[in-house]
Design an enzyme around this catalytic site. Structure first.
Site, PDB file in Angstrom:
ATOM      1  N   CYS A  16      25.509  88.067 -11.480  1.00 36.30           N
ATOM      2  CA  CYS A  16      25.517  86.888 -10.624  1.00 36.30           C
ATOM      3  C   CYS A  16      25.055  87.274  -9.219  1.00 36.30           C
ATOM      4  CB  CYS A  16      26.934  86.330 -10.596  1.00 36.30           C
ATOM      5  SG  CYS A  16      27.131  84.897  -9.542  1.00 36.30           S
ATOM      6  N   PRO A  17      24.179  86.505  -8.630  1.00 41.35           N
ATOM      7  CA  PRO A  17      23.623  85.208  -9.034  1.00 41.35           C
ATOM      8  C   PRO A  17      22.253  85.301  -9.700  1.00 41.35           C
ATOM      9  CG  PRO A  17      23.064  85.564  -6.752  1.00 41.35           C
ATOM     10  CD  PRO A  17      23.833  86.808  -7.230  1.00 41.35           C
TER      11      PRO A  17
END
Length: 78
Positions: A16-17
């Site tokens: 993430c992200p």
């Protein structure tokens, strides 16, 4: 996932992200209504991908838990 018309996008190993950022960028190249299947090992993807679809107006068609991660089938907004 039974839909063979989907573009498969391998995002395994990214945290993430990055899976959502790369999916957003890739979806810009797809025609409206196109399907993309993303594969990810990021455990936060089960939260991030549905949120991304909701925010950008895409349809999350299917979510599957697979060995080591998840696979999401997304239809690009028309």
């Amino acid at each position: 996932m039974p839909d063979t018309d989907a573009v498969v996008y391998d995002l395994k190993g990214l945290k993430c992200p990055l899976p959502v950022l790369k999916t957003r960028k890739r979806m810009r190249t797809l025609t409206p209504g196109a399907l993309i299947a993303i594969e990810t090992t990021d455990p936060l993807a089960v939260i991030d991908v549905p949120h991304f679809c909701n925010e950008d107006g895409h349809t999350l068609e299917q979510t599957d838990a697979v060995t080591g991660g998840h696979r999401f089938l997304i239809r690009k907004k028309a």
